[in-house]
Design a protein around this motif. Structure first.
Motif, PDB file in Angstrom:
ATOM      1  N   VAL A 246      -2.548  16.220  -8.493  1.00 29.95           N
ATOM      2  CA  VAL A 246      -4.005  16.737  -8.117  1.00 29.95           C
ATOM      3  C   VAL A 246      -4.626  17.478  -9.350  1.00 29.95           C
ATOM      4  O   VAL A 246      -3.923  18.050 -10.222  1.00 29.95           O
ATOM      5  CB  VAL A 246      -3.661  18.069  -7.377  1.00 29.95           C
ATOM      6  CG1 VAL A 246      -5.166  18.681  -6.688  1.00 29.95           C
ATOM      7  CG2 VAL A 246      -3.028  17.380  -5.856  1.00 29.95           C
ATOM      8  N   GLY A 247      -6.021  16.901  -9.409  1.00 26.20           N
ATOM      9  CA  GLY A 247      -6.593  17.543 -10.610  1.00 26.20           C
ATOM     10  C   GLY A 247      -7.854  18.553  -9.877  1.00 26.20           C
ATOM     11  O   GLY A 247      -8.344  18.402  -8.921  1.00 26.20           O
ATOM     12  N   ASP A 248      -8.087  19.646 -10.921  1.00 31.68           N
ATOM     13  CA  ASP A 248      -9.139  20.547 -10.429  1.00 31.68           C
ATOM     14  C   ASP A 248     -10.531  20.327 -11.096  1.00 31.68           C
ATOM     15  O   ASP A 248     -10.740  20.004 -12.179  1.00 31.68           O
ATOM     16  CB  ASP A 248      -8.614  21.844 -10.838  1.00 31.68           C
ATOM     17  CG  ASP A 248      -9.229  23.057 -10.666  1.00 31.68           C
ATOM     18  OD1 ASP A 248      -9.720  24.061 -11.190  1.00 31.68           O
ATOM     19  OD2 ASP A 248     -10.240  22.983  -9.166  1.00 31.68           O
TER      20      ASP A 248
ATOM     21  N   PRO B 202      -4.543  20.815 -14.173  1.00 33.74           N
ATOM     22  CA  PRO B 202      -4.145  20.951 -12.734  1.00 33.74           C
ATOM     23  C   PRO B 202      -4.609  22.253 -12.089  1.00 33.74           C
ATOM     24  O   PRO B 202      -5.092  23.162 -12.628  1.00 33.74           O
ATOM     25  CB  PRO B 202      -2.519  21.219 -13.130  1.00 33.74           C
ATOM     26  CG  PRO B 202      -2.795  22.001 -14.488  1.00 33.74           C
ATOM     27  CD  PRO B 202      -3.800  21.260 -15.246  1.00 33.74           C
ATOM     28  N   ILE B 203      -4.195  22.368 -10.845  1.00 30.87           N
ATOM     29  CA  ILE B 203      -4.588  23.381 -10.003  1.00 30.87           C
ATOM     30  C   ILE B 203      -3.311  24.240  -9.982  1.00 30.87           C
ATOM     31  O   ILE B 203      -2.352  23.761 -10.472  1.00 30.87           O
ATOM     32  CB  ILE B 203      -4.825  23.075  -8.400  1.00 30.87           C
ATOM     33  CG1 ILE B 203      -3.751  22.346  -7.538  1.00 30.87           C
ATOM     34  CG2 ILE B 203      -6.041  22.166  -8.401  1.00 30.87           C
ATOM     35  CD1 ILE B 203      -4.109  22.085  -6.305  1.00 30.87           C
ATOM     36  N   LYS B 204      -3.468  25.608  -9.612  1.00 34.34           N
ATOM     37  CA  LYS B 204      -2.370  26.564  -9.844  1.00 34.34           C
ATOM     38  C   LYS B 204      -1.236  26.087  -9.051  1.00 34.34           C
ATOM     39  O   LYS B 204      -1.128  25.410  -8.021  1.00 34.34           O
ATOM     40  CB  LYS B 204      -2.851  27.956  -9.233  1.00 34.34           C
ATOM     41  CG  LYS B 204      -3.677  28.715 -10.065  1.00 34.34           C
ATOM     42  CD  LYS B 204      -4.137  29.895  -9.660  1.00 34.34           C
ATOM     43  CE  LYS B 204      -3.942  31.162 -10.197  1.00 34.34           C
ATOM     44  NZ  LYS B 204      -4.511  32.301  -9.741  1.00 34.34           N
ATOM     45  N   ASP B 205      -0.131  26.496  -9.357  1.00 34.33           N
ATOM     46  CA  ASP B 205       1.017  26.293  -8.689  1.00 34.33           C
ATOM     47  C   ASP B 205       1.481  24.835  -8.676  1.00 34.33           C
ATOM     48  O   ASP B 205       2.139  24.430  -7.639  1.00 34.33           O
ATOM     49  CB  ASP B 205       0.959  26.942  -7.301  1.00 34.33           C
ATOM     50  CG  ASP B 205       0.727  28.289  -7.220  1.00 34.33           C
ATOM     51  OD1 ASP B 205      -0.004  28.686  -6.289  1.00 34.33           O
ATOM     52  OD2 ASP B 205       0.776  29.166  -8.400  1.00 34.33           O
TER      53      ASP B 205
ATOM     54  N   LYS C 168       0.924  19.236 -15.487  1.00 32.76           N
ATOM     55  CA  LYS C 168       0.195  18.236 -15.421  1.00 32.76           C
ATOM     56  C   LYS C 168      -1.028  18.118 -14.445  1.00 32.76           C
ATOM     57  O   LYS C 168      -0.821  18.335 -13.212  1.00 32.76           O
ATOM     58  CB  LYS C 168       1.063  16.855 -15.222  1.00 32.76           C
ATOM     59  CG  LYS C 168       0.633  15.647 -14.994  1.00 32.76           C
ATOM     60  CD  LYS C 168       1.243  14.811 -15.815  1.00 32.76           C
ATOM     61  CE  LYS C 168       0.354  13.095 -15.794  1.00 32.76           C
ATOM     62  NZ  LYS C 168      -1.079  13.388 -15.841  1.00 32.76           N
ATOM     63  N   GLY C 169      -2.211  17.741 -14.861  1.00 28.49           N
ATOM     64  CA  GLY C 169      -3.168  17.639 -14.141  1.00 28.49           C
ATOM     65  C   GLY C 169      -3.476  16.144 -13.587  1.00 28.49           C
ATOM     66  O   GLY C 169      -2.562  15.596 -13.396  1.00 28.49           O
ATOM     67  N   PHE C 170      -4.718  15.702 -13.710  1.00 31.82           N
ATOM     68  CA  PHE C 170      -4.808  14.272 -13.237  1.00 31.82           C
ATOM     69  C   PHE C 170      -5.862  13.667 -13.949  1.00 31.82           C
ATOM     70  O   PHE C 170      -6.961  14.226 -14.408  1.00 31.82           O
ATOM     71  CB  PHE C 170      -5.381  14.689 -11.611  1.00 31.82           C
ATOM     72  CG  PHE C 170      -5.694  13.026 -11.032  1.00 31.82           C
ATOM     73  CD1 PHE C 170      -6.701  12.995 -10.049  1.00 31.82           C
ATOM     74  CD2 PHE C 170      -5.039  11.914 -11.326  1.00 31.82           C
ATOM     75  CE1 PHE C 170      -6.882  12.072  -9.426  1.00 31.82           C
ATOM     76  CE2 PHE C 170      -5.217  10.799 -10.748  1.00 31.82           C
ATOM     77  CZ  PHE C 170      -6.482  10.758  -9.697  1.00 31.82           C
TER      78      PHE C 170
END
Lengths: 159, 660, 191
Positions: C124-126, C48-51, C55-57
């Motif tokens: 959103v995924g980083d 995930p990105i910050k804040d 959960k990522g993507f």
């Protein structure tokens, strides 16, 4: 107008990144793998640049592709597997050496065709020359009277 | 005011060009001496007007007048004066103005120095030259006006691309254009000959100096660009087979072929139709290059900002000029009758061989350059054609020609003796093979073409010198050799230098292409790196400043066998206005090769930097070889036989008239 | 000379060349074809990105409904022009939009950008190292992929998504895919 110019020039700037491409941090510890990575990188086109390989380019995507190549080599992929993976994502466009397939047949055979045409043209040219020469060399046969006149001239004229 | 003056003179120049394009041509057809006589004054006047226009644009740049769009987009008060001036042509509109200026210069030159040309021919040549100019004036005035104003005028402009702020690159476009546009002269002569329906030895003599001048400039321009890429772009490469590089190389190949075939027309009254076609093709390739750079159909590092309307206009120009000339050729060329006959093995045969190889090579390069476009246009997808293709195709095509270049000058006209020629070349063959073997044994890890290249270079060099020695009978009758050398016509010296220069360049290409050594690492001050038998020590980096940039300055000391042999200074510059960094490599040029150092970004806090070190063998031979070639060409130009032209014809004509 | 037609060959060659050059003016040499058309989404798992929680993507999240995957970055100027339209789509609830935050050097840059311009994304995924981007064959931002219920890529759009693109291409395609439900034989796709 100005904005378009600015955008285009900005793209030009972005593409024309000189300076250092491969960062020492990217270099693999195993020299054999690193050599393979450099080799492969030199043959892959940087897709966001204006005609550079990912080895030469400073662009971020080029760097990421270089890292990807090294990762896959370290994971045990063969050279062909690494290249095939990148091609599966971006198409043949990413190969600096165009593949030899039906679509590029005309490209690879073209130069051979040109050589053949040049040779054919040369042959035809010399054949025509020989025909022209034969024409000028072949003189009409002399009649008897003309032959006699020729003899007289040759014998009588002492000069 | 200056901008309006510049604009106005450009419009006037168009009007004059229209007059020059129409009246002398019609006058020549109707034998109207007054109309034919208009050619010379209009050519001079057109030159004057364009020169004023160009001067205006230069003045605008020099005074940093940012109310003019072109200046605001490409110049800045902080830039050094040299780059303010070179900024004039460092952009699309300004470079077009340079194009028409050079067109006008050549036209005026023919008007001034072409006194011994028959009036009808001169009139036709200047008319055709002017027609090309008309096309360019229209293009500029309708789509690419350099004098367009900008309201409100900014306080300061943007910058010339920092990469272009370099002395080498400042002069690269003018030299290239002198080449491209110079070939327009050969083109105009060819069209004039087609219209007249006659090509003879005199025509070839007139064409030759203009073609040679253009060739010298183009060779110089290409070399300058290559040299710049080598020292500026930071990794020692010098040719990328980039579409725009190819666009300058193809006219060079065709132009070289043209020089050789014009000799056959002049000396042996043969290959007339072919030479005329080559003249058309050479200039057509120049125009095609213009299209490729400015239309956006191909991706290239060199491309100017692109605009579809411009692309369409240039394509129209191409269709009219090239299509028109080739149509004229199809119609009129059968009238050109050649009478000279020769055996395949002869001097003419060798020159024909040169032509065949050069045109095949040019065709191959054209195919590779345009193929991505063709394939996409027929829906076959996107494909890239990069250096691997060009190297694989170009080099094998050229090899037979380079081998033949040693034979050619040794063969007689009309019918040559190949065996005798080879007998003379025994030494060249032996030395060539020795070089090949030595290179192979010494550097076993290079590509095969590089090793072959060294062998061929030696073969060609020794072969050329053999021919020279034979001509002066240096070894058979050494007493009078010096006298014979001095009496040799300059054009012969030109040929010797041209071929010898190429041999040197090939050796350089083989070295630089085959055996470059590279080392990338992070270095702390005092650290040493071993490369190719040299020891590079990093002496640390400091900060530097220039008129419009800040820099990291890295210093290196190179030692061989313990002795210091060079100090290198490399920079990484940052241009705040232009917003991009450039590298200035530290290079020490030696005959054996270049020591080349590049400094990068700092790594960590303790003064360590990323560095790239190279040893590029024999690179300087490329530049030396190219300069020798150009010098040979210039020498040829000064040969009086070519400047005098062919007054014999008018004398013979006068004699006939007197006797009739 | 009975071979007069030979002299017309250069002209003929040039005519062919001219036609191709003309066609070339209408093409963009940099627009690459969609290599993944009709293929399942490549496997990826992004943090995930910050804040934005824990959960990522990941590619496994792309099944069950038709979705849009949008590649963006805080450095991308064109993404800013596209963003308001994506916000509008989110408000309409037309289709779930997931984002891949691409090539961010600074981990705060992406979250900051979303906070400033709005957050239309479900997940959103980083992707700082272009892992997912390369897997998708991305060459620039913004790019948007239409993925069907089975995780198969059906369409790739290069450039900002605007009203025209939505109404003429994406919306009809999404509706068709939803109607077909579990059918795998869709015909549209590819750029």
């Amino acid at each position: 107008m100005l904005k378009r110019l600015l955008l285009a020039t900005a793209l030009l700037f972005a593409a024309l990144q000189p300076a250092l491409a491969v960062d020492p941090a990217e270099v693999l510890d195993d020299p054999a793998l690193e050599a393979r990575a450099r080799d492969i990188s030199k043959g892959l086109r940087c897709v966001v640049c204006q005609n550079q390989s990912i080895d030469d380019s400073d662009a971020t995507l080029a760097r990421d592709l270089r890292l990807l190549v090294r990762e896959r080599l370290t994971a045990g992929d063969s050279n062909k597997q690494v290249v095939d993976y990148v091609v599966s994502r971006y198409g043949d466009f990413v190969l600096l050496k165009p593949p030899f397939k039906f679509a590029t047949l005309a490209l690879w055979l073209g130069p051979l065709l040109f050589v053949a045409l040049a040779l054919i043209a040369a042959f035809a040219f010399f054949r025509r020359q020989r025909a022209a020469r034969a024409e000028t060399v072949a003189a009409p046969a002399l009649s008897d009277e003309q032959k006699k006149r020729l003899d007289d001239l040759l014998k009588g004229d002492g000069s | 005011m200056t901008a309006e003056l510049g604009h106005f003179t450009l419009i006037l120049a168009l009007c004059v060009a229209l007059v020059q394009a129409v009246f002398p041509l019609v006058g020549a057809a109707r034998d109207n001496e007054v109309w034919m006589g208009l050619a010379r004054p209009t050519a001079m006047f057109q030159f004057l007007l364009v020169a004023i226009s160009f001067g205006c644009l230069t003045h605008l740049y020099v005074t940093s007048d940012f109310s003019v769009l072109n200046v605001a987009s490409n110049s800045n008060t902080a830039m050094p004066m040299l780059y303010k001036i070179s900024g004039v042509w460092g952009n699309h509109e300004g470079s077009l103005l340079l194009w028409v200026l050079i067109l006008a210069i050549f036209g005026a030159a023919v008007a001034a120095f072409g006194r011994n040309l028959p009036p009808a021919l001169r009139a036709r040549v200047l008319s055709v030259q002017s027609m090309i100019a008309v096309g360019f004036y229209l293009f500029m005035l309708f789509t690419s006006n350099p004098f367009e104003r900008l309201f409100p005028a900014p306080i300061n402009g943007r910058e010339l691309n920092p990469l272009l702020q370099d002395p080498g690159l400042a002069f690269h476009p003018p030299m290239l254009y002198l080449g491209y546009v110079g070939f327009s002269m050969a083109f105009s002569f060819a069209i004039a000959a087609l219209i007249e329906g006659r090509v003879d030895a005199a025509w070839a003599r007139w064409v030759r100096p203009w073609t040679m001048a253009a060739w010298c400039f183009l060779t110089g321009g290409i070399t300058l660009g290559s040299w710049w890429a080598y020292y500026e772009l930071g990794w020692g490469g010098w040719w990328y087979w980039d579409p725009v590089e190819n666009a300058s190389f193809m006219p060079w190949l065709a132009g070289t072929a043209l020089l050789h075939s014009a000799t056959v027309v002049e000396k042996r009254d043969s290959l007339k139709g072919w030479t005329v076609l080559l003249a058309i093709i050479t200039f057509s390739l120049s125009l095609l290059g213009t299209f490729l750079v400015r239309s956006g159909v191909l991706t290239s590092v060199h491309a100017f900002a692109t605009d579809p309307t411009r692309g369409v206009f240039i394509l129209m120009l191409l269709i009219v000029v090239i299509g028109g000339s080739l149509a004229l050729y199809a119609f009129r060329a059968p009238k050109l009758v050649s009478s000279g006959l020769f055996q395949p093995i002869s001097r003419e045969g060798a020159l024909l061989f040169n032509n065949l190889v050069m045109t095949t090579a040019a065709a191959a390069v054209l195919l590779g350059t345009l193929y991505p476009l063709f394939l996409d246009a027929i829906g076959g997808g996107k494909v890239s054609v990069g250096p691997p293709f060009f190297n694989a195709v170009f080099i094998p095509i050229m090899i037979p020609m380079i081998a033949a270049m040693a034979f050619g000058p040794l063969l007689n006209w009309k019918r040559g003796d190949l065996v005798a020629a080879f007998g003379q070349l025994k030494l060249a063959a032996i030395l060539g093979l020795v070089a090949l073997a030595a290179t192979y044994m010494w550097q076993t890890d290079g590509p095969i073409f590089a090793t072959l290249g060294m062998g061929l270079a030696v073969w060609l060099a020794v072969g050329t010198l053999t021919e020279l020695a034979g001509r002066a009978r240096l070894f058979s009758a050494p007493a009078g050799a010096w006298g014979r050398f001095r009496r040799m016509p300059r054009a012969s010296w030109g040929m010797v230098l041209g071929h010898f220069g190429l041999a040197l360049a090939i050796a350089g290409m083989a070295g630089a292409g085959g055996w470059t050594k590279e080392s990338i690492q992070t270095m702390h001050p005092g650290e040493k790196v071993e490369l190719a038998g040299y020891e590079f020590t990093f002496d640390g980096a400091s900060e530097g400043q220039g008129p419009n940039y800040t820099a990291i300055v890295g210093k290196f000391t190179v030692r061989k066998g313990g002795d210091e042999i060079a100090k290198l200074v490399a920079e990484k510059r940052n241009y705040p206005i232009g917003g991009m960094p450039t590298t200035e490599a530290g290079i020490e040029t030696r005959l054996a090769g270049d020591l080349y150092a590049v400094i990068g970004d700092p790594e960590g806090e303790d003064g360590a930097y990323v560095t790239r070190l190279y040893f590029n063998p024999l690179v300087v031979w490329m530049w030396i070889g190219a300069m020798v070639m150009v010098f040979g060409g210039v020498l040829s130009l000064t040969d009086r036989r070519y400047r005098v032209g062919a007054p014999k014809r008018s004398r013979a004509g006068a004699a006939v008239a007197a006797g009739a | 000379m009975n071979n007069r037609w030979l002299y017309s060959i250069p002209l003929a060659i040039f005519c062919v060349l001219g036609i191709y050059l003309g066609i070339g003016l209408t093409l963009d040499p940099k627009q690459l074809p969609n290599m993944l058309d009709g293929q399942p989404v490549p496997a990826f798992d992004l943090p995930p990105i910050k804040d934005r929680g824990a959960k990522g993507f990941a590619s496994t999240d792309l099944e069950g409904d038709v979705t849009l995957v949008n590649i963006f970055g805080s450095w991308c100027v064109a993404c800013r022009t596209e963003h308001p339209y994506l916000m509008k789509l989110k408000e309409q609830g037309a289709v779930p939009i997931h984002g891949i935050d691409w090539r961010e050097e600074d981990p705060d840059a992406g979250p900051r950008w979303l906070k400033r311009f709005g957050d239309p994304y479900t997940l959103v995924g980083d992707d700082p190292r272009s892992k997912a981007a390369i897997a998708f064959g991305v060459t620039g931002a913004p790019e948007t992929f239409l993925v069907d219920q089975k995780g198969v890529i059906r369409y790739k759009h290069i450039g900002p998504v605007n009203d025209e693109v939505w109404k003429e291409v994406l919306q009809p395609l999404i509706q068709q895919l939803r109607r077909n439900g579990s059918q795998t034989g869709g015909q549209k796709g590819g750029s």
